[in-house]
Design a protein around this motif. Structure first.
Motif, PDB file in Angstrom:
ATOM      1  N   SER A   3      -0.900   2.353   2.332  1.00  0.00           N
ATOM      2  CA  SER A   3      -1.294   1.160   1.939  1.00  0.00           C
ATOM      3  C   SER A   3      -2.896   0.940   1.856  1.00  0.00           C
ATOM      4  O   SER A   3      -3.459   0.077   1.042  1.00  0.00           O
ATOM      5  CB  SER A   3      -0.734   0.232   2.797  1.00  0.00           C
ATOM      6  OG  SER A   3      -0.939   0.344   4.033  1.00  0.00           O
ATOM      7  N   ALA A  11       3.994  -3.456   2.174  1.00  0.00           N
ATOM      8  CA  ALA A  11       3.036  -3.083   3.440  1.00  0.00           C
ATOM      9  C   ALA A  11       1.891  -3.937   3.485  1.00  0.00           C
ATOM     10  O   ALA A  11       1.097  -4.083   4.460  1.00  0.00           O
ATOM     11  CB  ALA A  11       2.567  -1.707   3.155  1.00  0.00           C
ATOM     12  N   MET A  35      12.053   3.222   1.166  1.00  0.00           N
ATOM     13  CA  MET A  35      10.813   3.487   1.383  1.00  0.00           C
ATOM     14  C   MET A  35       9.925   2.820   0.387  1.00  0.00           C
ATOM     15  O   MET A  35       8.902   2.307   0.760  1.00  0.00           O
ATOM     16  CB  MET A  35      10.635   5.082   1.323  1.00  0.00           C
ATOM     17  CG  MET A  35       9.204   5.616   1.637  1.00  0.00           C
ATOM     18  SD  MET A  35       9.015   7.263   1.600  1.00  0.00           S
ATOM     19  CE  MET A  35       7.327   7.259   1.857  1.00  0.00           C
ATOM     20  N   SER A  46       2.986   5.138   5.915  1.00  0.00           N
ATOM     21  CA  SER A  46       2.973   4.108   5.167  1.00  0.00           C
ATOM     22  C   SER A  46       1.698   3.386   5.332  1.00  0.00           C
ATOM     23  O   SER A  46       1.059   2.713   4.464  1.00  0.00           O
ATOM     24  CB  SER A  46       4.178   3.063   5.701  1.00  0.00           C
ATOM     25  OG  SER A  46       3.791   2.925   6.890  1.00  0.00           O
ATOM     26  N   GLU A  73       7.716   8.742   7.551  1.00  0.00           N
ATOM     27  CA  GLU A  73       7.608   7.663   6.542  1.00  0.00           C
ATOM     28  C   GLU A  73       6.669   6.624   7.244  1.00  0.00           C
ATOM     29  O   GLU A  73       5.777   6.070   6.514  1.00  0.00           O
ATOM     30  CB  GLU A  73       8.995   7.013   6.318  1.00  0.00           C
ATOM     31  CG  GLU A  73       8.863   5.875   5.245  1.00  0.00           C
ATOM     32  CD  GLU A  73      10.420   5.169   5.003  1.00  0.00           C
ATOM     33  OE1 GLU A  73      10.592   4.217   4.462  1.00  0.00           O
ATOM     34  OE2 GLU A  73      11.186   6.173   5.266  1.00  0.00           O
ATOM     35  N   PRO A  91       3.873   4.389  -4.615  1.00  0.00           N
ATOM     36  CA  PRO A  91       5.048   4.581  -3.510  1.00  0.00           C
ATOM     37  C   PRO A  91       5.922   5.854  -4.009  1.00  0.00           C
ATOM     38  O   PRO A  91       6.452   6.284  -3.233  1.00  0.00           O
ATOM     39  CB  PRO A  91       5.837   3.320  -3.936  1.00  0.00           C
ATOM     40  CG  PRO A  91       4.809   2.343  -4.284  1.00  0.00           C
ATOM     41  CD  PRO A  91       3.758   3.072  -5.199  1.00  0.00           C
ATOM     42  N   SER A 151       1.205  -2.682   9.722  1.00  0.00           N
ATOM     43  CA  SER A 151       1.376  -1.364   9.668  1.00  0.00           C
ATOM     44  C   SER A 151       2.175  -0.963  10.887  1.00  0.00           C
ATOM     45  O   SER A 151       1.766  -1.389  12.032  1.00  0.00           O
ATOM     46  CB  SER A 151       0.326  -0.428   9.419  1.00  0.00           C
ATOM     47  OG  SER A 151       0.418   0.777   9.519  1.00  0.00           O
ATOM     48  N   ASP A 179       9.514  -0.617   1.232  1.00  0.00           N
ATOM     49  CA  ASP A 179       8.469  -0.898   2.399  1.00  0.00           C
ATOM     50  C   ASP A 179       7.095  -0.607   2.105  1.00  0.00           C
ATOM     51  O   ASP A 179       6.203  -1.362   2.567  1.00  0.00           O
ATOM     52  CB  ASP A 179       8.782   0.261   3.365  1.00  0.00           C
ATOM     53  CG  ASP A 179      10.528   0.041   4.104  1.00  0.00           C
ATOM     54  OD1 ASP A 179      10.889  -1.237   3.829  1.00  0.00           O
ATOM     55  OD2 ASP A 179      10.922   0.957   4.599  1.00  0.00           O
ATOM     56  N   LEU A 180       6.916   0.276   1.151  1.00  0.00           N
ATOM     57  CA  LEU A 180       5.393   0.509   0.763  1.00  0.00           C
ATOM     58  C   LEU A 180       4.731  -0.550  -0.168  1.00  0.00           C
ATOM     59  O   LEU A 180       3.797  -1.082   0.152  1.00  0.00           O
ATOM     60  CB  LEU A 180       5.152   1.824  -0.001  1.00  0.00           C
ATOM     61  CG  LEU A 180       5.586   2.997   0.801  1.00  0.00           C
ATOM     62  CD1 LEU A 180       5.548   4.292   0.014  1.00  0.00           C
ATOM     63  CD2 LEU A 180       4.479   3.134   1.991  1.00  0.00           C
TER      64      LEU A 180
END
Length: 372
Positions: A89, A10, A3, A85, A81, A95, A15, A6-7
């Motif tokens: 962002s 971002a 996660m 996200s 999630e 994060p 998104s 991913d953030l």
């Protein structure tokens, strides 16, 4: 950890949060018919909510704030999630804090990042019950995570309890307080959560008083032995859950009330002292509950032990009485030809009379000594 990666990425990839026609948001991986995690999204300027023809999306709210000033308050309930996200962002949330907010089951805490504060509250709700038993649920917990920034305030709620809708309306009725910005909302939520603790503590006190009264009630009959111990133990478990919500929050409230912070308005910081005082009082109550339940449990176990000793004394007393005729019958049950009084005309009534007299004497002696 996936996660967090991913953030961090971002900002360079689209998104996964999509906008609905009604202004809400939903996870693009979900069915479009699924409910949005965004409960409410509003912009406040000079303490008043900016009314729009349609519901604002988080992205539209941010653009409005950055163009005309004010702050945005976004409320979410158990976001996924992917749903969170995009918002994370948009506001540059850390994060690690975002991961905690999505996964839930966090310890109450206060964490400071560069441009935001991350606060975790555990909400406690008292579960009404007609009669307390060993399986009764007394308290139910949830979580409220708060992200406080210069021009934004985000709440992430987990659990079926702890709705903030009424609190939002109450704040909107006090523009002077709401004009202080996001820190005023943070204080209102902290005060709301702690007020909930006070109400739950009063209700739990009533349950403990009820159990204490029943444990020490003289001559209580009809209750199965050991039933009180089960109820006391269940109360101890519920008080422990209450304690886990209250005790860790004391230090964050002290920090908010004592240490100057860039994101907390100095006028609002004074009000955190009152919240910290109320929380300290609740903590003392909860610690007192734990000690009182320990004492009640020990007293209940002592009562059970005393009752067992009384039962054993009664059994022993009757065994002693029965031993006399058992011995006499054993002696005269032996098959010998030459035994005293065996052929005596008054032998049987004499032996029976002597046996009854001895038994009555033992019974009177034991009863005088409190064994019967």
């Amino acid at each position: 950890m996936s996660m967090i990666r991913d953030l961090r990425a971002a900002v360079v990839r689209p998104s996964r949060v999509s906008l609905r026609k009604d202004g809400g948001t939903y996870d693009a991986t979900r069915s479009p018919a699924a409910a949005s995690a965004v409960v409410d999204c509003a912009v406040y300027r000079d303490g008043r909510r900016i009314e729009t023809e349609t519901a604002l999306t988080p992205h539209e709210a941010v653009r409005l704030v950055r163009r005309d000033g004010g702050f945005v308050w976004i409320g979410l309930h158990e976001p996924t999630e992917a749903e969170f996200s995009g918002i994370a962002s948009e506001f540059g949330l850390h994060p690690l804090a975002v991961e905690d907010a999505v996964q839930a089951h966090q310890r109450p805490k206060l964490e400071r990042y560069d441009d935001s504060l991350f606060t975790v509250f555990k909400t406690i709700h008292y579960v009404e019950h007609d009669q307390l038993d060993a399986n009764s649920e007394v308290v139910e917990s949830g979580e409220v995570m708060c992200f406080t920034g210069r021009d934004f305030f985000i709440t992430v709620r987990h659990g079926g309890q702890g709705s903030l809708r009424a609190l939002r309306h109450r704040l909107q009725d006090d523009p002077e307080l709401l004009a202080k910005g996001p820190s005023a909302v943070l204080h209102a939520i902290a005060d709301h959560v702690v007020d909930g603790y006070i109400a739950v503590a009063d209700a739990v006190q009533d349950d403990i008083d009820e159990v204490e009264t029943e444990v020490f009630s003289p001559g209580r009959k009809g209750a199965p032995r050991g039933s009180d111990a089960g109820r006391i133990y269940q109360l101890k478990r519920e008080v422990l859950e209450f304690k886990r919500a209250v005790s860790p929050l004391l230090r964050p409230m002290q920090l908010l009330s004592e240490r100057p912070m860039r994101l907390i308005d100095p006028d609002i910081q004074k009000y955190f002292r009152d919240v910290a005082d109320h929380l300290a009082r609740v903590q003392e109550q909860v610690l007192g509950f734990d000690e009182l339940l320990n004492s009640i449990l020990q007293a209940n176990l002592a009562q059970a032990s005393v009752a067992q000793n009384e039962d054993m004394r009664k059994i022993t007393s009757w065994a002693a009485i029965i031993a006399v005729p058992t011995m006499v019958c054993g002696v005269y049950g032996m098959n010998f030809d030459h035994m005293p009084e065996l052929h005596w005309r008054y032998g049987y009534p004499a032996i029976m009379g002597i046996t009854v007299v001895i038994c009555l004497g033992i019974h009177r002696t034991l009863k005088r000594n409190g064994w019967l």
